[in-house]
Design a protein around this motif. Sequence first.
Motif, PDB file in Angstrom:
ATOM      1  N   GLY A  85      48.975 -55.853  93.269  1.00  0.00           N
ATOM      2  CA  GLY A  85      50.168 -55.367  93.961  1.00  0.00           C
ATOM      3  C   GLY A  85      50.812 -54.212  93.213  1.00  0.00           C
ATOM      4  O   GLY A  85      50.892 -54.229  91.976  1.00  0.00           O
TER       5      GLY A  85
ATOM      6  N   TRP B 151      42.091 -55.900  92.962  1.00  0.00           N
ATOM      7  CA  TRP B 151      43.275 -55.201  93.447  1.00  0.00           C
ATOM      8  C   TRP B 151      44.514 -55.896  92.899  1.00  0.00           C
ATOM      9  O   TRP B 151      44.482 -57.091  92.579  1.00  0.00           O
ATOM     10  CB  TRP B 151      43.314 -55.084  94.973  1.00  0.00           C
ATOM     11  CG  TRP B 151      43.359 -56.373  95.758  1.00  0.00           C
ATOM     12  CD1 TRP B 151      42.311 -57.014  96.347  1.00  0.00           C
ATOM     13  CD2 TRP B 151      44.533 -57.157  96.066  1.00  0.00           C
ATOM     14  NE1 TRP B 151      42.738 -58.155  96.993  1.00  0.00           N
ATOM     15  CE2 TRP B 151      44.097 -58.258  96.842  1.00  0.00           C
ATOM     16  CE3 TRP B 151      45.880 -57.025  95.769  1.00  0.00           C
ATOM     17  CZ2 TRP B 151      44.983 -59.226  97.318  1.00  0.00           C
ATOM     18  CZ3 TRP B 151      46.768 -57.991  96.231  1.00  0.00           C
ATOM     19  CH2 TRP B 151      46.306 -59.072  97.004  1.00  0.00           C
TER      20      TRP B 151
ATOM     21  N   VAL C 181      46.194 -55.945 107.256  1.00  0.00           N
ATOM     22  CA  VAL C 181      45.840 -56.007 105.843  1.00  0.00           C
ATOM     23  C   VAL C 181      45.989 -57.434 105.330  1.00  0.00           C
ATOM     24  O   VAL C 181      45.104 -57.977 104.653  1.00  0.00           O
ATOM     25  CB  VAL C 181      46.710 -55.037 105.015  1.00  0.00           C
ATOM     26  CG1 VAL C 181      46.545 -55.301 103.519  1.00  0.00           C
ATOM     27  CG2 VAL C 181      46.345 -53.592 105.335  1.00  0.00           C
TER      28      VAL C 181
ATOM     29  N   ALA D 232      49.426 -58.001  99.306  1.00  0.00           N
ATOM     30  CA  ALA D 232      48.572 -56.896  99.754  1.00  0.00           C
ATOM     31  C   ALA D 232      49.238 -56.085 100.857  1.00  0.00           C
ATOM     32  O   ALA D 232      49.150 -54.852 100.886  1.00  0.00           O
ATOM     33  CB  ALA D 232      47.236 -57.441 100.233  1.00  0.00           C
TER      34      ALA D 232
ATOM     35  N   VAL E 265      42.880 -60.142 104.015  1.00  0.00           N
ATOM     36  CA  VAL E 265      42.801 -60.830 102.726  1.00  0.00           C
ATOM     37  C   VAL E 265      42.400 -62.289 102.932  1.00  0.00           C
ATOM     38  O   VAL E 265      41.527 -62.815 102.242  1.00  0.00           O
ATOM     39  CB  VAL E 265      44.151 -60.741 101.982  1.00  0.00           C
ATOM     40  CG1 VAL E 265      44.168 -61.661 100.762  1.00  0.00           C
ATOM     41  CG2 VAL E 265      44.419 -59.307 101.558  1.00  0.00           C
TER      42      VAL E 265
ATOM     43  N   LEU F  57      49.248 -64.158  98.524  1.00  0.00           N
ATOM     44  CA  LEU F  57      48.416 -63.006  98.191  1.00  0.00           C
ATOM     45  C   LEU F  57      48.360 -62.015  99.351  1.00  0.00           C
ATOM     46  O   LEU F  57      48.422 -60.798  99.150  1.00  0.00           O
ATOM     47  CB  LEU F  57      46.995 -63.462  97.862  1.00  0.00           C
ATOM     48  CG  LEU F  57      46.705 -63.912  96.440  1.00  0.00           C
ATOM     49  CD1 LEU F  57      45.285 -64.442  96.354  1.00  0.00           C
ATOM     50  CD2 LEU F  57      46.896 -62.757  95.461  1.00  0.00           C
ATOM     51  N   ALA F  58      48.226 -62.539 100.555  1.00  0.00           N
ATOM     52  CA  ALA F  58      48.179 -61.675 101.730  1.00  0.00           C
ATOM     53  C   ALA F  58      49.452 -60.848 101.847  1.00  0.00           C
ATOM     54  O   ALA F  58      49.408 -59.652 102.192  1.00  0.00           O
ATOM     55  CB  ALA F  58      47.964 -62.526 102.988  1.00  0.00           C
TER      56      ALA F  58
ATOM     57  N   THR G  98      42.711 -51.187 103.356  1.00  0.00           N
ATOM     58  CA  THR G  98      44.169 -51.024 103.265  1.00  0.00           C
ATOM     59  C   THR G  98      44.706 -49.936 104.184  1.00  0.00           C
ATOM     60  O   THR G  98      45.923 -49.691 104.197  1.00  0.00           O
ATOM     61  CB  THR G  98      44.561 -50.705 101.811  1.00  0.00           C
ATOM     62  OG1 THR G  98      43.759 -49.611 101.339  1.00  0.00           O
ATOM     63  CG2 THR G  98      44.332 -51.915 100.924  1.00  0.00           C
TER      64      THR G  98
ATOM     65  N   GLY H 252      47.633 -60.529  92.541  1.00  0.00           N
ATOM     66  CA  GLY H 252      46.446 -59.756  92.879  1.00  0.00           C
ATOM     67  C   GLY H 252      45.207 -60.624  92.887  1.00  0.00           C
ATOM     68  O   GLY H 252      45.291 -61.860  92.806  1.00  0.00           O
TER      69      GLY H 252
ATOM     70  N   VAL I  33      48.918 -51.841  97.694  1.00  0.00           N
ATOM     71  CA  VAL I  33      48.200 -52.009  96.434  1.00  0.00           C
ATOM     72  C   VAL I  33      47.790 -50.661  95.842  1.00  0.00           C
ATOM     73  O   VAL I  33      47.160 -50.624  94.783  1.00  0.00           O
ATOM     74  CB  VAL I  33      46.970 -52.931  96.589  1.00  0.00           C
ATOM     75  CG1 VAL I  33      47.396 -54.310  97.052  1.00  0.00           C
ATOM     76  CG2 VAL I  33      45.954 -52.340  97.548  1.00  0.00           C
TER      77      VAL I  33
END
Length: 216
Positions: free
Chosen positions: A115, A113, A59, A35, A63, A31-32, A52, A93, A39
């Motif tokens: 991607g 959020w 960033v 991001a 996350v 996930l990190a 962001t 996301g 996003v």
Amino acid sequence: MLVDHFPLFGLRLRTPRLELRLPSPEELAELAEVAAKGVHDPEVMPFLVPWTDRPAAEVARSVVQHHWSQLGAWTPEEWSLDLAVFLDGRAVGVQEISARDFAITRRVATGSWLGRRHQGQGIGTEMRAAVLHLAFAGLGAHEAVSSAFADNHASHAVSRKLGYQPNGIDRRAIRGALTIDRRLLLTRTAWDDHRTIPVTIDALEPCLPLLGLAST
């Protein structure tokens, strides 16, 4: 096992295309990375906290830290559940659902959020529909609230599709300029009238005490 001490790790929401659940450490890293790749359009800022605007590595780290901080601060009276959204087994996301004194207020708030490469495919609608089903069908919520800046047309389109109505505005200072934040409200009746996406919930009952509700 971890789920025995924190049952929310067993919670699963499923829609026709998506699965929403708490991520494993490896999935949180995935996930990190999503991001960090972006996003939203860098020319605009859709978030109240401009997380962001940092370099990609920061960033990504934010996350991870935010996810841990939300779980670490958890109480039945005030909670924020950041569910990873999986499409075809890959993290794309995060869909958040949060509440304060839910047993009394019966109100939840949502945020999310996604991607950039996964946007424009209806995923945002499907993932929010999943947590609204959790709120109304699973937890007995009376209303859900959200907000989006006036120029966030994609978010407003999702809200209209799901039955939200305007609920006032806030004036925000974002990147040093005035931004209008439009508040939105979804009642249980409006949710029921607009729901079209099937959602299943697994392993909710053990989670109820953590969400401020008694087990049935």
